[in-house]
Design a protein around this motif. Sequence first.
Motif, PDB file in Angstrom:
ATOM      1  N   SER A 188     -30.514 217.595 111.515  1.00 19.12           N
ATOM      2  CA  SER A 188     -30.497 219.035 111.276  1.00 19.12           C
ATOM      3  C   SER A 188     -31.573 219.688 112.127  1.00 19.12           C
ATOM      4  N   GLY A 189     -31.432 220.977 112.335  1.00 13.16           N
ATOM      5  CA  GLY A 189     -32.408 221.694 113.141  1.00 13.16           C
ATOM      6  C   GLY A 189     -31.732 222.657 114.086  1.00 13.16           C
ATOM      7  N   PHE A 190     -32.341 222.833 115.232  1.00 11.36           N
ATOM      8  CA  PHE A 190     -31.788 223.752 116.236  1.00 11.36           C
ATOM      9  C   PHE A 190     -31.932 223.128 117.612  1.00 11.36           C
ATOM     10  N   LYS A 191     -30.918 223.324 118.428  1.00 10.70           N
ATOM     11  CA  LYS A 191     -31.002 222.853 119.810  1.00 10.70           C
ATOM     12  C   LYS A 191     -30.590 223.993 120.731  1.00 10.70           C
ATOM     13  N   GLN A 192     -30.939 223.837 121.995  1.00  9.95           N
ATOM     14  CA  GLN A 192     -30.587 224.833 122.989  1.00  9.95           C
ATOM     15  C   GLN A 192     -29.246 224.442 123.595  1.00  9.95           C
ATOM     16  N   GLN A 213     -25.447 217.778 111.473  1.00 10.88           N
ATOM     17  CA  GLN A 213     -24.537 216.669 111.743  1.00 10.88           C
ATOM     18  C   GLN A 213     -24.800 215.534 110.762  1.00 10.88           C
ATOM     19  N   ARG A 214     -23.747 214.846 110.411  1.00  9.47           N
ATOM     20  CA  ARG A 214     -23.914 213.729 109.476  1.00  9.47           C
ATOM     21  C   ARG A 214     -23.051 212.553 109.929  1.00  9.47           C
ATOM     22  N   THR A 215     -23.624 211.389 109.915  1.00 13.21           N
ATOM     23  CA  THR A 215     -22.884 210.158 110.206  1.00 13.21           C
ATOM     24  C   THR A 215     -22.934 209.278 108.962  1.00 13.21           C
ATOM     25  N   GLU A 234     -15.880 191.311 107.940  1.00 12.35           N
ATOM     26  CA  GLU A 234     -16.618 192.547 107.658  1.00 12.35           C
ATOM     27  C   GLU A 234     -15.792 193.746 108.095  1.00 12.35           C
ATOM     28  N   TYR A 235     -15.787 194.738 107.239  1.00 14.39           N
ATOM     29  CA  TYR A 235     -15.114 195.989 107.571  1.00 14.39           C
ATOM     30  C   TYR A 235     -16.164 197.103 107.595  1.00 14.39           C
ATOM     31  N   THR A 236     -16.135 197.883 108.635  1.00 10.92           N
ATOM     32  CA  THR A 236     -17.072 198.999 108.765  1.00 10.92           C
ATOM     33  C   THR A 236     -16.285 200.270 109.027  1.00 10.92           C
ATOM     34  N   SER A 237     -16.628 201.297 108.321  1.00  6.62           N
ATOM     35  CA  SER A 237     -15.996 202.598 108.527  1.00  6.62           C
ATOM     36  C   SER A 237     -17.087 203.618 108.807  1.00  6.62           C
ATOM     37  N   ARG A 238     -16.974 204.304 109.935  1.00  2.00           N
ATOM     38  CA  ARG A 238     -17.991 205.295 110.285  1.00  2.00           C
ATOM     39  C   ARG A 238     -17.326 206.656 110.485  1.00  2.00           C
ATOM     40  N   ASP A 239     -17.883 207.658 109.834  1.00  2.00           N
ATOM     41  CA  ASP A 239     -17.380 209.027 109.990  1.00  2.00           C
ATOM     42  C   ASP A 239     -18.501 209.915 110.481  1.00  2.00           C
ATOM     43  N   TYR A 240     -18.148 210.737 111.443  1.00  3.57           N
ATOM     44  CA  TYR A 240     -19.127 211.694 111.975  1.00  3.57           C
ATOM     45  C   TYR A 240     -18.631 213.106 111.690  1.00  3.57           C
ATOM     46  N   TYR A 241     -19.509 213.923 111.128  1.00  2.00           N
ATOM     47  CA  TYR A 241     -19.155 215.307 110.813  1.00  2.00           C
ATOM     48  C   TYR A 241     -20.167 216.251 111.455  1.00  2.00           C
ATOM     49  N   ASP A 242     -19.663 217.304 112.042  1.00  2.00           N
ATOM     50  CA  ASP A 242     -20.519 218.391 112.512  1.00  2.00           C
ATOM     51  C   ASP A 242     -20.198 219.589 111.641  1.00  2.00           C
ATOM     52  N   HIS A 243     -21.149 219.984 110.806  1.00  2.33           N
ATOM     53  CA  HIS A 243     -20.891 221.047 109.845  1.00  2.33           C
ATOM     54  C   HIS A 243     -21.158 222.439 110.395  1.00  2.33           C
ATOM     55  N   THR A 244     -21.524 222.512 111.650  1.00  3.89           N
ATOM     56  CA  THR A 244     -21.758 223.839 112.225  1.00  3.89           C
ATOM     57  C   THR A 244     -20.585 224.216 113.107  1.00  3.89           C
ATOM     58  N   GLY A 245     -20.293 225.483 113.165  1.00  8.37           N
ATOM     59  CA  GLY A 245     -19.295 225.931 114.125  1.00  8.37           C
ATOM     60  C   GLY A 245     -19.944 225.980 115.494  1.00  8.37           C
ATOM     61  N   ALA A 246     -19.150 225.758 116.514  1.00  7.41           N
ATOM     62  CA  ALA A 246     -19.705 225.825 117.863  1.00  7.41           C
ATOM     63  C   ALA A 246     -20.111 227.260 118.164  1.00  7.41           C
ATOM     64  N   PRO A 247     -21.190 227.473 118.933  1.00  7.40           N
ATOM     65  CA  PRO A 247     -21.559 228.833 119.315  1.00  7.40           C
ATOM     66  C   PRO A 247     -20.488 229.433 120.234  1.00  7.40           C
TER      67      PRO A 247
ATOM     68  N   ALA B 204     -24.056 200.518 120.557  1.00 11.97           N
ATOM     69  CA  ALA B 204     -25.399 200.502 119.963  1.00 11.97           C
ATOM     70  C   ALA B 204     -26.026 201.893 120.034  1.00 11.97           C
ATOM     71  N   CYS B 205     -25.779 202.614 121.115  1.00 13.43           N
ATOM     72  CA  CYS B 205     -26.337 203.964 121.262  1.00 13.43           C
ATOM     73  C   CYS B 205     -25.650 204.946 120.311  1.00 13.43           C
ATOM     74  N   LEU B 206     -24.325 204.770 120.184  1.00  8.61           N
ATOM     75  CA  LEU B 206     -23.546 205.732 119.405  1.00  8.61           C
ATOM     76  C   LEU B 206     -23.775 205.583 117.906  1.00  8.61           C
ATOM     77  N   ASN B 207     -24.413 204.507 117.479  1.00  8.82           N
ATOM     78  CA  ASN B 207     -24.724 204.395 116.059  1.00  8.82           C
ATOM     79  C   ASN B 207     -25.604 205.554 115.596  1.00  8.82           C
ATOM     80  N   CYS B 208     -26.505 205.979 116.458  1.00 10.50           N
ATOM     81  CA  CYS B 208     -27.357 207.126 116.104  1.00 10.50           C
ATOM     82  C   CYS B 208     -26.904 208.402 116.814  1.00 10.50           C
ATOM     83  N   HIS B 209     -26.433 208.263 118.049  1.00 13.90           N
ATOM     84  CA  HIS B 209     -26.019 209.443 118.818  1.00 13.90           C
ATOM     85  C   HIS B 209     -24.504 209.608 118.699  1.00 13.90           C
ATOM     86  N   THR B 210     -24.041 209.684 117.463  1.00 14.40           N
ATOM     87  CA  THR B 210     -22.599 209.643 117.194  1.00 14.40           C
ATOM     88  C   THR B 210     -21.876 210.866 117.728  1.00 14.40           C
TER      89      THR B 210
END
Lengths: 604, 328, 125
Positions: A188-192, A213-215, A234-247, B204-210
């Motif tokens: 979270s925060g702000f970027k340019q 953003q949340r992973t 092993e099963y791994t499931s990864r979801d990435y969410y961006d909760h902000t609208g794009a500028p 490995a990079c995308l784990n954090c920079h998803t």
Amino acid sequence: MHKRILLMTIAALLVCWAPVGMADDGGGFVTGTATAGAHISDSTDNPVRVGEYVNLEDFEDVMADMVLDLFGGTPNTLYTVGLTYRDNSTKSIDFNLWTKNYISADFGYDSFIHNMDHDYLQNMQAKEASVDADGNFVPGGKQIYHTDNDPMGRYFIQYEKFHGNVKVDLPFMEGGQVYGGYGEQTRSGFKQTMTIDHCAFCHVESNAQRIDQRTETWTAGIKGTVGKASVQYEYTSRDYYDHTGAPERRWLNASHPVNGGSEEEFASRDIFEDVTLPYGQSADSEKDVHNVAMKVDLDRAGTLKGSYTHTKSTNDFTNIEGKVDAFSAGYAVKLNPNWRLTARFLTYEDKVDDYFVDLPNFRAYDTTYGNLDFDWNRISAANRTVTQGDVNLNWKLAKRKHLNFSWRLQVIDRDAMAQNQTNYIFDGINPGNDGATLVPSEPYADKTTINRLKLRYNARLGMKGNYNFTYTYTNVDKPYMNPWAGCEHSLQGTGSAHTGGAAEGRVYYYQRQRYGNGTNMPSQAHQFALRGSYQLSPRTSISAFANYAHDKNDDLNVYEYTRDMFTPGINLWTAPSDRLLFTLGWDNMWVQSNANMCPPFFDG
Amino acid sequence: MDRKITRPVAPLLWLLAVSCVVLLVLPPSSSMADTGNYVGSETCLECHDDIGPAMSRTVHGNLQAYQYPGEATGCESCHGPGGAHAESEDPADIFKPTADNGGAEKCLACHKTGTTMNWGTSTHAENDVACLSCHQIHIGTYGKALLKAPQEQLCESCHQDVKGKFQLPSHHPLKEGFMTCTSCHDVHSGNMQGIAEGEMVRDACLNCHTQYAGPFIFEHSPVEEDCRICHDPHGAVANNLLKQNEPFICLQCHQPHFHTILAGWEGDYSAPPGVVDADPGYEGLSGTSHYDSMKRSMLTKCTQCHASVHGTDLPSQTITGQGRALNR
Amino acid sequence: MFFVNANLTASPKVSFFMEGVYTTAKGSFDPFDLPLPDDIPADVAISPDHVGDSKGAYDFTGIGDYSDLDYTTLEGTFGVNYKLDQRATLYGSVNVVDLQDDQTYVYGDLTGNIVTYATGMTVGF
């Protein structure tokens, strides 16, 4: 976030339970340290880079420091607890629990801040110079502007990570265990965020973009050993969410950069104009991974292992999917008391969906030289089949003296190492072709073959020291590159009456005819590494290293790329007396690269 | 959002079938059939009373019977039968695992799965690094991994050149304590890149920079190839861990814009009113130009305009660029 | 990069520790002058020495200056521990981090300095 709160609650309960359990049992122990203190920070000048990972908000305030490290146990458990608090942005908690009753668990949370620099865009201002018919110096038409809509903005990312894992033993199976875990990282925060509009002139505009953003990562698996075989799934499931609208920003209506006219001509060069659109978007994505692995102990015949991994990635904004299927195998064996052999093999196929990019026609109004269709089919640069293997032989020359020899072969067969832009074929460059002919985007589907030989010797110098030397030679056939990096075809002898300018009425981008290769990857590399340490006396020891690498790529068609790197270092540890201990060190890194730059041909 | 569990059915079934066959055919591991004169840990601790209290505070010192791979338990599960040694008190009569005498085999008798499943073919094992090079067994310190020293110290003792890189102006927050080497590296892995098994370097990079995971419509091909083409993850002089500063890192694979050869006008300038009148938000745009301003604009930092250099789904503006200029 | 670390046990109760790291980091782009293309059509006027010529200015000697980097960093920590008894220790420290930016890039002058004072007590149990 609710999942994290739930899991943090569980962790807190376990933290509370452990000492209580110990007290109840009366047979436990607890050791550790607790620190309570305070700190105050202050800065001068610009604190952002010097305090890249420091919370700058609380400067000049007295902040509490708290650190707790516990290691304890009860008759049925062992546990560790770690707590750190430095400020609201910098804190951590870590809890590990191991019970004799089949269950172990670990939970952790930590956070830190990353301050990012502010690009003031001050270099983005220019106006072309020109000469009039009388040879006088006059302002030209092309201009560059910048607008920083947040000139006082401070940019940062607050990282927060949580993980929780639980393992349950399966006592009926040797090493049997089922496990599951959840991990979450929020940013979270702000970027340019920047983008450019060149409807009438180049205008770079920068805004502050909120980051939210949340992973999330879920893991579940089972493993165990039966007989000589150990198996794991092993099963791994990864979801990435961006909760902000794009500028969003406004792209101007297309017009001539000097007189404001010629809208049709300029608009027909653009996919969009006179519109407000988003930019700097990061699409939600998901990834599922299945991995099954097996290892077989063959006693004196060595160890054999193999695995299969299937990965599916999806961009939730476009529904583009990527799939990877990977097989790996490995074998290690002690051939005799002095020789050890290791061999590894891996092959995987990465395939991402093609995507058809539908574009409006270029200069649609010009039916003589224009109205060109630049649609293209994007073939992913990720598409590839990789096959690699290596063999390592370790020879014990004498007690504590080893010689290693390894050879690695890797073949990367890509669908599109790069994909060229749709080209316009000029008369002259391609004799006999005298019209507005388009060549579709072409993928550069080449195969890279890497051979790597490595020799390593390591030895001990009695009981007082050790050293090792490594030489690595790498030969790469067709290393990764941009085949169309630079250098346009010559106009000499083309017979072209090219004078440039919009009035000429034809596509005049000679740059699209680039033919020169460019890369920073070598076709040959030599690496030397030497490292050693020695105890000069019971109170003094020294260690040193020196690495040298020479890379070159002489397979390129217009130049030879080179890179040289030298990295030496030395450390000295000494204790002149029982009361005084010194460590001194020096490290140096020097890298020099040479590349090619072709002067661009200006056509306007 | 609909989620579907991927089912790579055929390969999984194939592997499971092979696994079942292997499990049924192979006899039990020899480690379960150790023979010898076992005396029990109590006998060992009669003399080695300095080890007992510390060992009792480790996971190793509290294992249950089902957690041992063979019949031997306690000290003798690693050191072998202690009868002869208890009798003679001669150190030569007991097996003492070290980095040089196959001590790893003792560890791997239990640690057969997880990341240590790959230890036998790992790069560390290949280069004579042993379990005991980093771990100590009898004392529980430095976390649950029983490390001999804090992790960074252990890694730096061999990888000294990497230690120096973390002092460079752009670095991952390792020295600040927010990451460790194992945040990216799997030290037990048999993967040829030194990262987790089954992963490519970019994973490995995308784990954090998803946010850069994609897959995107408009790609930058080195991003799909290997992040290390542009970045040095251990540290760099240039911002964002770039191996060279912009524009040099870009110019190795790209030609500059043709506008860079334009001479610049010397003086102040402002946007023609006719251009910005239709969009009042942009009136007043102005700048100061010098002879080299075109170059300074386009040969200082490419990502000022090509900001979405890691890939995007949003097309850039020009048709001739085919939307792929990574400007949005 | 130079670093020094020292620990001094001055008395059974008092010890001092010191750590210093000095780093210089430079990145530069060698100046170069592109040769004038030898096959420019006659109708395209090129005069790199002419400031007002809009068709070409092939003098790229200045571009290294735009993106050269030159940082010097000095980090230093000095601290003292005072042992109250076998379990409790008082500590105090001062940490200074100084960054000198001698080649300003697009981020402005990054020269900065942070000083942190810390004190507290550690108890072992």
